[in-house]
Design a protein around this motif. Sequence first.
Motif, PDB file in Angstrom:
ATOM      1  N   ILE A  59      39.394  47.470 -26.843  1.00 53.77           N
ATOM      2  CA  ILE A  59      39.795  48.311 -25.716  1.00 53.77           C
ATOM      3  C   ILE A  59      38.966  47.907 -24.509  1.00 53.77           C
ATOM      4  O   ILE A  59      37.749  47.737 -24.609  1.00 53.77           O
ATOM      5  CB  ILE A  59      39.635  49.815 -26.048  1.00 53.77           C
ATOM      6  CG1 ILE A  59      40.147  50.682 -24.905  1.00 53.77           C
ATOM      7  CG2 ILE A  59      38.204  50.170 -26.416  1.00 53.77           C
ATOM      8  CD1 ILE A  59      40.293  52.163 -25.281  1.00 53.77           C
ATOM      9  N   THR A  60      39.634  47.731 -23.377  1.00 57.13           N
ATOM     10  CA  THR A  60      38.923  47.360 -22.165  1.00 57.13           C
ATOM     11  C   THR A  60      38.396  48.604 -21.460  1.00 57.13           C
ATOM     12  O   THR A  60      38.787  49.738 -21.783  1.00 57.13           O
ATOM     13  CB  THR A  60      39.832  46.587 -21.207  1.00 57.13           C
ATOM     14  OG1 THR A  60      40.846  47.482 -20.715  1.00 57.13           O
ATOM     15  CG2 THR A  60      40.492  45.403 -21.895  1.00 57.13           C
ATOM     16  N   ALA A  61      37.585  48.379 -20.446  1.00 57.61           N
ATOM     17  CA  ALA A  61      37.030  49.499 -19.693  1.00 57.61           C
ATOM     18  C   ALA A  61      38.117  50.304 -18.982  1.00 57.61           C
ATOM     19  O   ALA A  61      37.941  51.498 -18.700  1.00 57.61           O
ATOM     20  CB  ALA A  61      36.012  48.993 -18.674  1.00 57.61           C
ATOM     21  N   THR A  62      39.248  49.658 -18.714  1.00 60.97           N
ATOM     22  CA  THR A  62      40.358  50.347 -18.057  1.00 60.97           C
ATOM     23  C   THR A  62      41.368  50.899 -19.039  1.00 60.97           C
ATOM     24  O   THR A  62      42.399  51.423 -18.635  1.00 60.97           O
ATOM     25  CB  THR A  62      41.065  49.404 -17.067  1.00 60.97           C
ATOM     26  OG1 THR A  62      41.447  48.213 -17.771  1.00 60.97           O
ATOM     27  CG2 THR A  62      40.141  49.026 -15.922  1.00 60.97           C
ATOM     28  N   GLY A  63      41.086  50.744 -20.344  1.00 65.75           N
ATOM     29  CA  GLY A  63      41.917  51.398 -21.348  1.00 65.75           C
ATOM     30  C   GLY A  63      42.995  50.555 -22.003  1.00 65.75           C
ATOM     31  O   GLY A  63      43.794  51.078 -22.792  1.00 65.75           O
ATOM     32  N   THR A  64      43.019  49.262 -21.723  1.00 65.73           N
ATOM     33  CA  THR A  64      44.017  48.407 -22.370  1.00 65.73           C
ATOM     34  C   THR A  64      43.595  48.141 -23.811  1.00 65.73           C
ATOM     35  O   THR A  64      42.474  47.728 -24.068  1.00 65.73           O
ATOM     36  CB  THR A  64      44.163  47.083 -21.621  1.00 65.73           C
ATOM     37  OG1 THR A  64      44.593  47.349 -20.291  1.00 65.73           O
ATOM     38  CG2 THR A  64      45.184  46.191 -22.319  1.00 65.73           C
ATOM     39  N   ILE A  65      44.525  48.386 -24.734  1.00 69.34           N
ATOM     40  CA  ILE A  65      44.235  48.276 -26.162  1.00 69.34           C
ATOM     41  C   ILE A  65      44.981  47.098 -26.773  1.00 69.34           C
ATOM     42  O   ILE A  65      46.153  46.859 -26.456  1.00 69.34           O
ATOM     43  CB  ILE A  65      44.613  49.578 -26.886  1.00 69.34           C
ATOM     44  CG1 ILE A  65      43.655  50.705 -26.475  1.00 69.34           C
ATOM     45  CG2 ILE A  65      44.595  49.401 -28.403  1.00 69.34           C
ATOM     46  CD1 ILE A  65      44.045  52.075 -27.001  1.00 69.34           C
ATOM     47  N   ASN A  66      44.285  46.403 -27.653  1.00 70.50           N
ATOM     48  CA  ASN A  66      44.886  45.334 -28.433  1.00 70.50           C
ATOM     49  C   ASN A  66      44.528  45.600 -29.891  1.00 70.50           C
ATOM     50  O   ASN A  66      43.370  45.874 -30.206  1.00 70.50           O
ATOM     51  CB  ASN A  66      44.337  43.976 -27.973  1.00 70.50           C
ATOM     52  CG  ASN A  66      45.030  42.823 -28.668  1.00 70.50           C
ATOM     53  OD1 ASN A  66      46.187  42.917 -29.044  1.00 70.50           O
ATOM     54  ND2 ASN A  66      44.314  41.725 -28.838  1.00 70.50           N
ATOM     55  N   GLN A  67      45.522  45.550 -30.776  1.00 68.14           N
ATOM     56  CA  GLN A  67      45.267  45.843 -32.177  1.00 68.14           C
ATOM     57  C   GLN A  67      45.917  44.799 -33.068  1.00 68.14           C
ATOM     58  O   GLN A  67      46.968  44.250 -32.738  1.00 68.14           O
ATOM     59  CB  GLN A  67      45.833  47.219 -32.554  1.00 68.14           C
ATOM     60  CG  GLN A  67      45.023  48.383 -32.049  1.00 68.14           C
ATOM     61  CD  GLN A  67      45.576  49.705 -32.545  1.00 68.14           C
ATOM     62  OE1 GLN A  67      46.559  50.202 -32.034  1.00 68.14           O
ATOM     63  NE2 GLN A  67      44.944  50.285 -33.541  1.00 68.14           N
ATOM     64  N   ALA A  68      45.317  44.565 -34.214  1.00 66.50           N
ATOM     65  CA  ALA A  68      45.920  43.696 -35.212  1.00 66.50           C
ATOM     66  C   ALA A  68      47.160  44.380 -35.787  1.00 66.50           C
ATOM     67  O   ALA A  68      47.187  45.605 -35.956  1.00 66.50           O
ATOM     68  CB  ALA A  68      44.915  43.399 -36.322  1.00 66.50           C
ATOM     69  N   GLU A  69      48.167  43.578 -36.082  1.00 67.76           N
ATOM     70  CA  GLU A  69      49.413  44.134 -36.627  1.00 67.76           C
ATOM     71  C   GLU A  69      49.165  44.901 -37.926  1.00 67.76           C
ATOM     72  O   GLU A  69      49.814  45.903 -38.201  1.00 67.76           O
ATOM     73  CB  GLU A  69      50.410  43.009 -36.877  1.00 67.76           C
ATOM     74  CG  GLU A  69      51.057  42.442 -35.622  1.00 67.76           C
ATOM     75  CD  GLU A  69      51.933  43.455 -34.908  1.00 67.76           C
ATOM     76  OE1 GLU A  69      51.975  43.425 -33.669  1.00 67.76           O
ATOM     77  OE2 GLU A  69      52.561  44.291 -35.593  1.00 67.76           O
ATOM     78  N   SER A  70      48.209  44.434 -38.708  1.00 69.13           N
ATOM     79  CA  SER A  70      47.972  45.024 -40.022  1.00 69.13           C
ATOM     80  C   SER A  70      47.428  46.445 -39.959  1.00 69.13           C
ATOM     81  O   SER A  70      47.455  47.168 -40.951  1.00 69.13           O
ATOM     82  CB  SER A  70      46.995  44.148 -40.815  1.00 69.13           C
ATOM     83  OG  SER A  70      45.764  44.041 -40.124  1.00 69.13           O
ATOM     84  N   VAL A  71      46.957  46.872 -38.787  1.00 65.82           N
ATOM     85  CA  VAL A  71      46.359  48.209 -38.686  1.00 65.82           C
ATOM     86  C   VAL A  71      47.028  49.088 -37.644  1.00 65.82           C
ATOM     87  O   VAL A  71      46.648  50.242 -37.473  1.00 65.82           O
ATOM     88  CB  VAL A  71      44.844  48.110 -38.367  1.00 65.82           C
ATOM     89  CG1 VAL A  71      44.134  47.217 -39.373  1.00 65.82           C
ATOM     90  CG2 VAL A  71      44.605  47.606 -36.953  1.00 65.82           C
ATOM     91  N   LYS A  72      48.028  48.575 -36.952  1.00 71.17           N
ATOM     92  CA  LYS A  72      48.587  49.264 -35.795  1.00 71.17           C
ATOM     93  C   LYS A  72      49.031  50.691 -36.061  1.00 71.17           C
ATOM     94  O   LYS A  72      48.872  51.565 -35.218  1.00 71.17           O
ATOM     95  CB  LYS A  72      49.756  48.450 -35.220  1.00 71.17           C
ATOM     96  CG  LYS A  72      49.380  47.628 -34.000  1.00 71.17           C
ATOM     97  CD  LYS A  72      50.568  46.950 -33.367  1.00 71.17           C
ATOM     98  CE  LYS A  72      50.114  46.161 -32.156  1.00 71.17           C
ATOM     99  NZ  LYS A  72      51.190  45.398 -31.529  1.00 71.17           N
ATOM    100  N   ASP A  73      49.614  50.960 -37.166  1.00 76.21           N
ATOM    101  CA  ASP A  73      50.121  52.314 -37.421  1.00 76.21           C
ATOM    102  C   ASP A  73      49.171  53.141 -38.269  1.00 76.21           C
ATOM    103  O   ASP A  73      49.510  54.245 -38.692  1.00 76.21           O
ATOM    104  CB  ASP A  73      51.500  52.238 -38.097  1.00 76.21           C
ATOM    105  CG  ASP A  73      51.458  51.490 -39.417  1.00 76.21           C
ATOM    106  OD1 ASP A  73      52.415  51.598 -40.202  1.00 76.21           O
ATOM    107  OD2 ASP A  73      50.453  50.787 -39.662  1.00 76.21           O
ATOM    108  N   ARG A  74      47.945  52.625 -38.505  1.00 80.38           N
ATOM    109  CA  ARG A  74      46.985  53.342 -39.350  1.00 80.38           C
ATOM    110  C   ARG A  74      45.642  53.594 -38.664  1.00 80.38           C
ATOM    111  O   ARG A  74      44.975  54.582 -38.966  1.00 80.38           O
ATOM    112  CB  ARG A  74      46.761  52.561 -40.648  1.00 80.38           C
ATOM    113  CG  ARG A  74      48.017  52.338 -41.463  1.00 80.38           C
ATOM    114  CD  ARG A  74      47.713  51.650 -42.793  1.00 80.38           C
ATOM    115  NE  ARG A  74      47.188  50.296 -42.593  1.00 80.38           N
ATOM    116  CZ  ARG A  74      45.985  49.898 -43.009  1.00 80.38           C
ATOM    117  NH1 ARG A  74      45.191  50.734 -43.661  1.00 80.38           N
ATOM    118  NH2 ARG A  74      45.588  48.662 -42.794  1.00 80.38           N
TER     119      ARG A  74
END
Length: 124
Positions: A51-66
């Motif tokens: 997560i960036t300081a401005t709130g942009t989130i990047n997640q691995a596909e394997s955990v996105k819904d968990r």
Amino acid sequence: QVQVAESGGGLVQAGGSLRLACVASGEDIYISEMGWYRQAPGKEREMVATITATGTINQAESVKDRFTISNDNAKNTLYLQMSRLKPEDTAVYYCKVRCLEPVGESDTQYTNYWGQGTQVTVSS
């Protein structure tokens, strides 16, 4: 210098939940991004969520819904709420803090700081 400390790991049964926390401390630090990474035995370290300081989130596909990443900028604290855990989530979880630091009188550079890691073990 920036110190990074993770907490919240442990042993949990499959389907359970855990919440990790990471605190960055130091004088006059400017954090541009914080993130969670993990490394399972015999595997490469991989990105879980950032997560960036401005709130942009990047997640691995394997955990996105968990898993849910969040932060408290005022406290330089990062969280990872992990739900519906699976045995394949077992790993050491590391927090990375990316800081923008001055170099000389007019330059800046990004520096990454890592915590020592916290063990998450999910039993089947």
